[in-house]
Scaffold this active site. Structure first.
Site, short mmCIF file in Angstrom:
data_model
loop_
_atom_site.label_atom_id
_atom_site.label_comp_id
_atom_site.label_asym_id
_atom_site.label_seq_id
_atom_site.Cartn_x
_atom_site.Cartn_y
_atom_site.Cartn_z
CB ILE A 17 47.17 40.26 47.16
CG1 ILE A 17 47.77 40.88 48.42
CG2 ILE A 17 46.12 41.18 46.56
CD1 ILE A 17 48.97 40.16 48.97
CB ALA A 18 41.84 39.67 48.19
NE ARG A 40 36.84 41.21 36.13
CZ ARG A 40 37.91 41.10 35.36
NH1 ARG A 40 38.06 41.91 34.33
NH2 ARG A 40 38.82 40.19 35.61
CE LYS A 100 52.53 45.73 46.29
NZ LYS A 100 52.92 45.25 44.94
CG ASP A 180 54.40 43.47 41.78
OD1 ASP A 180 53.22 43.55 42.18
OD2 ASP A 180 55.15 42.53 42.05
#
Length: 335
Positions: A17-18, A40, A100, A180
């Protein structure tokens, strides 16, 4: 007021989504600057940095939060990680836009807002569609009495998920259709009803026995003034985004994906008359709304909150209401 001022953003995680929506929206925002990205592993962060032109890449989320140049962070991490990293970001003095659903329950959401208030930073749940002119125009028409007294709303959001390795199928990460998808429906219904809370909630869920998450659900709402509403969401049915409002004098139908872009059309239907079982002479008015990138609008609005003191479009009260209703839906589905 310095209109040339921008907010320096850090991205905690290289989620899809980013990569696909939020960061491209940030790059178009008039008051935002992509400063740093963390993953990470450093190699993934470096790849993301090169792709989008960030100034810094970090191999851990802690390193990004320690960077004093970062003023705000966007958190697209799995749902189960939101509480931990919202708290850490707040204690590092960063303003926070978090995907969200903000939290797995109302209690967690309250904890997040409390730690942000203690550290004098802003927190907003990332419902990009709420920043778009489409849903705002629908709400405007309802307020003007276009359909008369509202009697019923429905909101559907579905997708056909074929990758069972997707985090939405992972119970430990906060997967499932309620978290979701249904959160969009609840947000839409609550927004169009001016934040009313249902007096009764009933819900049904289809569970995937192997993965332990709900893959579809239907939730029914009844409100004190007699309004009723339905939410349907699914991870295993044909993709669709749709919502509708029915009143005493007409109905509004919005056959658009929640985060649609460019030209969006919806229909207001009024003035019909009933002849036996037929509805005749309906007047259908089509509205066309130009929707810029909702994610750009979201970044810009939160930026104005930081720079100019504007109130977040998705308020603390709205987020807590949505979390509370989701909690009730989960409990009802288990009965």
């Amino acid at each position: 007021m310095d209109r040339s001022r921008t907010v320096r953003w850090g991205i905690l995680g290289c989620a899809q989504i980013a990569r696909v929506r939020t960061v491209p929206g940030l790059l178009k925002a008039a008051n935002g600057e992509l400063y740093a990205v963390a993953s990470r592993g450093l190699s993934k962060a470096e790849e993301f940095k090169e792709m989008f032109g960030a100034k810094a890449a970090y191999g851990s989320y802690e390193e990004l939060l320690a960077d004093d140049n970062v003023e705000a962070v966007y958190i697209p991490l799995p749902n189960s990680m939101h509480l931990q990293w919202v708290e850490r970001a707040a204690k590092a003095g960063k303003h926070i836009l978090c995907e969200k659903p903000l939290a797995l329950n109302e209690e967690q959401a309250r904890e997040m807002f409390a730690v942000c208030e203690e550290n004098h930073v802003l927190l907003m749940e990332a419902f990009a569609f709420r920043h778009a002119p489409l849903v705002q125009k629908v709400k405007e028409l309802i307020g003007e009495g276009a359909v008369g007294k509202v009697k019923y709303l429905e909101s559907h959001l579905t997708d056909l998920l074929t990758d069972m390795g997707n985090i939405r199928m992972n119970k430990e990460l906060g997967g499932g259709a309620f978290y979701d998808m249904a959160c969009y429906n609840i947000s839409t219904i609550s927004y169009l009803l001016d934040g009313k809370e249902p007096v009764n909630v009933k819900a049904f869920a289809e569970m995937d026995e192997e993965y332990g998450v709900d893959v579809s659900n239907t939730t029914l709402f009844k409100y004190e003034d007699g309004v009723q509403a339905v939410s349907y969401s699914s991870l295993n049915s044909y993709a669709r985004g749709y919502y509708a409002v029915v009143g005493e004098k007409g109905r509004i139908e919005v056959p658009c994906n929640f985060n649609c872009r460019n030209i969006c059309k919806f229909t207001l239907v009024t003035d019909g008359r009933v002849d036996n079982v037929e509805v005749l002479d309906e007047k259908k008015t089509e509205y066309t709304v130009m929707c810029p990138d909702n994610y750009m609008l979201e970044i810009e609005q939160f930026g104005r909150c930081i720079l100019d003191g504007e109130r977040p479009y998705v308020s603390r009260e709205e987020t807590l209401l949505n979390a509370r209703i989701l909690d009730r839906a989960f409990r009802a589905a288990e009965e």
